[in-house]
Structures are given as C-alpha cells and as structure tokens.
Design an enzyme around this catalytic site. Structure first.
Site, short mmCIF file in Angstrom:
data_model
loop_
_atom_site.label_atom_id
_atom_site.label_comp_id
_atom_site.label_asym_id
_atom_site.label_seq_id
_atom_site.Cartn_x
_atom_site.Cartn_y
_atom_site.Cartn_z
N ALA A 98 -35.89 51.71 -0.83
CA ALA A 98 -35.38 52.95 -0.63
C ALA A 98 -35.05 52.96 0.90
O ALA A 98 -35.43 52.02 1.49
CB ALA A 98 -36.37 53.92 -0.92
N GLU B 138 -38.05 47.40 -7.84
CA GLU B 138 -37.94 48.12 -9.20
C GLU B 138 -36.82 48.38 -9.69
O GLU B 138 -36.69 48.51 -11.01
CB GLU B 138 -38.59 49.66 -8.39
CG GLU B 138 -40.04 49.81 -8.14
CD GLU B 138 -40.51 50.91 -7.22
OE1 GLU B 138 -39.58 51.31 -6.37
OE2 GLU B 138 -41.18 51.55 -7.48
N GLY C 150 -38.23 49.70 -3.60
CA GLY C 150 -37.11 50.22 -4.75
C GLY C 150 -36.19 49.14 -5.18
O GLY C 150 -35.67 49.34 -6.30
N GLU D 198 -44.61 49.09 0.15
CA GLU D 198 -44.69 50.44 0.57
C GLU D 198 -45.92 50.87 1.24
O GLU D 198 -45.89 51.89 1.91
CB GLU D 198 -44.43 51.27 -0.92
CG GLU D 198 -43.08 51.33 -1.40
CD GLU D 198 -42.68 50.16 -2.35
OE1 GLU D 198 -43.35 49.19 -2.25
OE2 GLU D 198 -41.86 50.41 -3.16
N1 CAA Z 1 -34.31 51.22 4.63
C1 CAA Z 1 -33.55 51.26 5.91
N2 CAA Z 1 -33.06 50.17 6.39
C2 CAA Z 1 -33.40 49.35 6.14
C3 CAA Z 1 -34.31 49.18 5.13
C4 CAA Z 1 -34.74 49.94 4.29
N3 CAA Z 1 -35.54 49.82 3.33
N4 CAA Z 1 -34.44 47.46 5.16
C5 CAA Z 1 -33.86 47.05 6.09
N5 CAA Z 1 -33.31 47.98 7.00
C6 CAA Z 1 -32.32 47.74 8.25
C7 CAA Z 1 -33.23 47.60 9.41
O1 CAA Z 1 -33.81 48.94 9.98
C8 CAA Z 1 -32.07 47.01 10.06
O2 CAA Z 1 -31.36 48.05 10.70
P1 CAA Z 1 -30.78 47.88 12.15
O3 CAA Z 1 -29.83 46.64 12.38
O4 CAA Z 1 -30.00 49.10 12.59
O5 CAA Z 1 -32.03 47.79 13.06
C9 CAA Z 1 -31.32 46.32 9.09
O6 CAA Z 1 -31.68 46.58 7.95
C10 CAA Z 1 -31.66 44.61 8.87
O7 CAA Z 1 -33.08 44.54 8.96
P2 CAA Z 1 -34.04 43.65 10.02
O8 CAA Z 1 -33.67 43.80 11.26
O9 CAA Z 1 -35.41 44.54 9.68
O10 CAA Z 1 -33.96 42.37 9.19
P3 CAA Z 1 -35.10 41.16 9.13
O11 CAA Z 1 -34.37 40.00 8.61
O12 CAA Z 1 -35.73 41.15 10.39
O13 CAA Z 1 -36.13 41.81 8.21
C11 CAA Z 1 -36.87 42.72 6.15
C12 CAA Z 1 -35.84 41.83 6.87
C13 CAA Z 1 -38.14 42.12 6.18
C14 CAA Z 1 -36.46 42.95 4.66
C15 CAA Z 1 -37.00 44.01 7.07
O14 CAA Z 1 -35.75 44.71 7.19
C16 CAA Z 1 -38.20 44.90 6.01
O15 CAA Z 1 -39.53 44.85 5.90
N6 CAA Z 1 -37.18 46.15 5.44
C17 CAA Z 1 -38.22 47.09 4.91
C18 CAA Z 1 -38.51 46.72 3.28
C19 CAA Z 1 -39.43 47.84 2.81
O16 CAA Z 1 -40.41 48.32 3.23
N7 CAA Z 1 -39.02 48.22 1.56
C20 CAA Z 1 -39.49 49.30 1.02
C21 CAA Z 1 -38.98 50.64 1.15
S1 CAA Z 1 -40.07 52.07 0.53
C22 CAA Z 1 -39.32 52.07 -1.03
O17 CAA Z 1 -38.63 51.43 -1.34
C23 CAA Z 1 -40.29 53.25 -1.83
C24 CAA Z 1 -40.25 53.32 -3.13
O18 CAA Z 1 -41.00 52.97 -3.83
C25 CAA Z 1 -38.85 53.55 -3.94
#
Ligand code: CAA
Length: 261
Positions: free
Chosen positions: A67, A115, A112, A135
């Site tokens: 998400a 999922e 998500g 999450e």
């Molecule tokens: N939402 C919004 N933006 C996101 C994102 C997300 N889920 N995942 C990555 N991005 C964005 C980052 O903020 C970054 O943006 P900027 O360039 O503007 O800073 C861009 O994508 C690239 O990401 P990273 O610089 O973080 O890339 P990385 O290679 O260093 O790391 C990663 C990759 C490990 C996947 C890391 O991006 C990460 O941990 N992302 C979040 C993953 C996460 O927590 N997902 C769960 C979301 S909650 C959910 O899904 C709830 C549910 O049950 C439905």
C-alpha cells in the site's frame, strides 16, 4: 477511464498482461491505482474473454511494494477504513474472476503487494523476488486479506512467523514453504508466465473456470459439502460442448478445438 498507473495489454492466445505501473515508488498501490484496478476488473476484464490474466510490476525492482505509505500516513481513521474496504473489493474481484490469474513476481512483493499475489491463483517468482509482510514495522498488520489468505496457503505457524517478524524471504524460501509455485531466472520470468498461461489457455475454458470455482469455494466448506459442490460442477461440465469436443478429439487423435461452451 484513462489509466495512468496500470497498463493492460492483450496478447495472442487470449492472454492478458496487467502491469502495476508506478515504478518510481516500486508500484505502491495508491488510491488512484486501486480505482484504476477496480475499473479494469469490473468494466473491462469481463468484455475481454481472456483465458488467463498475468499480473506483474513495471521496472526492474518491484512487483508491488505494498500500500502507499505516504498516502496512508495522511489518512484519518475513516479514510483508512475506506481504503481497506476498497482494496478488499479489488482483491475479491481478482480472486473471484472466473478465469485464472498468475502473479509474475519480478521483485519486491511486500505487504499489499504480497497480498495481491495471493489473490491470484498461481504465483511465479523471479530469482531476485523478495516477499514478506513488513506492516508491523509500520504499526499496522497485513489488512488486505493477508492474515486470512496467507494462513490458508501456509498454515498458522508460518503465517505468524512472517507477519510477526515482518522479515522478507527470498524466492527460494518462498518456494520451499509454498508461498510461490515456481522460481525462474529473472530474464525468463515473463516467458515462463506466458508459457504457463498458454498451457492453461489450451484446455477447456469452461472446465478450467469450473475447477477454479470448485477449488476456491470448496476449500471454504466442510468436506461433505465441498464434495457435493464438486459433483454438481463436474456434471455441469460434462453437459457441455467443450466436453464433447475434448473427448471426441482424444478419440480421433487430434487437438481439441474448444469454444468455451
Ligand atoms: N509506499 C510508498 N512509497 C514507497 C513504498 C510504499 N509501500 N515502497 C517504496 N516506496 C518509495 C520510497 O519511498 C522511495 O521513494 P523516494 O525515491 O521518493 O524516496 C522509492 O519508492 C524507492 O524506494 P527505496 O528508496 O526505499 O528503495 P530501496 O531499494 O532502498 O528499498 C524496499 C526497497 C525495501 C522495498 C523499501 O522501499 C521498503 O521497505 N518499502 C516499503 C515496504 C512496505 O513496508 N510495504 C508495506 C506497506 S503497508 C501495506 O501494504 C498495508 C497493507 O496490508 C495493505
């Protein structure tokens, strides 16, 4: 509706490819992306007569990183609830679509995103895929079907381990525990997904659709009712042009020419 964050292509053999298309944010599912997905699933997909739909992510890093955290962070409780409701509806549309779906997991499939892959029928991962439910690191837990669909695939213990730790696993571990069905080299992913889709597409479409219903609905019932459902559906399947064509083609030693009726 003109799509900005998803991309749809229809390929020969009645295969569809639906790409989550926000590579700058690792294809995170914003409100707008979910709206586009719903529009596609409700109003376009039913008219396309696809035999299989493949889901994948744009760019070389992610399937879907979950998400959209930046959007969620600005939501109040009511907006979050609407976002969750909407995502549930979208994933149910995928799961309940009569034709099979394949998730071609080309990189991160987190929260998500994982999922979404679980709402699909079959999952193929590239060697570089990373899957998980981070999450709890954000103070929430998987709320787009994760706790329920994962439990049904992996059982209670593995689901709890993944959800409580929030740790990612690689594609080989995902294969070992049954979270994905196949792992292939990165550059072979889409070819493998297409080849699997075409193998399915060659079979009787009515039989495949009914098998999906029998498996999905039956797995939610007690065994006796599920077996009754199976008997009913396989008899309906027998009473079809595809069945006559399939059996006749076998006996005439030729390839069947199914029409889906
Ligand atoms: N939402 C919004 N933006 C996101 C994102 C997300 N889920 N995942 C990555 N991005 C964005 C980052 O903020 C970054 O943006 P900027 O360039 O503007 O800073 C861009 O994508 C690239 O990401 P990273 O610089 O973080 O890339 P990385 O290679 O260093 O790391 C990663 C990759 C490990 C996947 C890391 O991006 C990460 O941990 N992302 C979040 C993953 C996460 O927590 N997902 C769960 C979301 S909650 C959910 O899904 C709830 C549910 O049950 C439905």
């Amino acid at each position: 509706m003109k799509f900005e964050f998803i991309k749809y292509e229809k390929e020969p053999g009645d295969i569809g490819i639906l790409t989550m298309n926000r590579p700058k944010v690792l294809n995170a599912l914003s409100w707008q992306t979910l709206r586009e997905l719903r529009e596609f699933l409700e109003n376009i997909l039913p008219k396309e007569s696809l035999k299989t739909l493949i889901f994948t992510g744009a760019g070389d890093k992610a399937f879907v990183a979950g998400a959209d955290i930046a959007e969620m962070n600005k939501m109040n409780d009511q907006a979050f609830q609407e976002y969750v409701d909407f995502a549930h509806r979208v994933y149910e549309l995928i799961e309940n679509d009569p034709s099979p779906s394949i998730a071609a997991i080309n990189g991160y499939a987190l929260g998500g995103g994982c999922e979404l892959a679980l709402a699909c029928d079959i999952r193929i991962a590239s060697e570089k895929a990373r899957l998980g439910f981070p999450e709890v690191k954000l103070g929430i837990f998987p709320g787009w079907g994760g706790t329920q669909r994962v439990t049904r695939v992996l059982g209670l213990g593995k689901t709890k381990e993944l959800v409580f730790t929030g740790e990612m696993i690689d594609s080989q571990e995902a294969l070992r525990i049954g979270l994905v069905e196949r792992v292939v080299p990165n550059d072979r992913l889409m070819d493998e997904a297409r080849s699997l889709a075409l193998t399915i597409a060659k079979n009787g479409p009515r039989a495949v659709r009914m098998a999906k219903t029998a498996i999905n609905s039956g797995s939610e019932m007690d065994l006796q009712r599920a077996l009754l459902l199976e008997k009913t559906l396989v008899s309906l399947c027998f009473d079809s042009e595809d069945r006559i064509e399939g059996m006749t083609a076998f006996l005439e030693k030729r390839k069947p020419n199914f029409n889906g009726n």
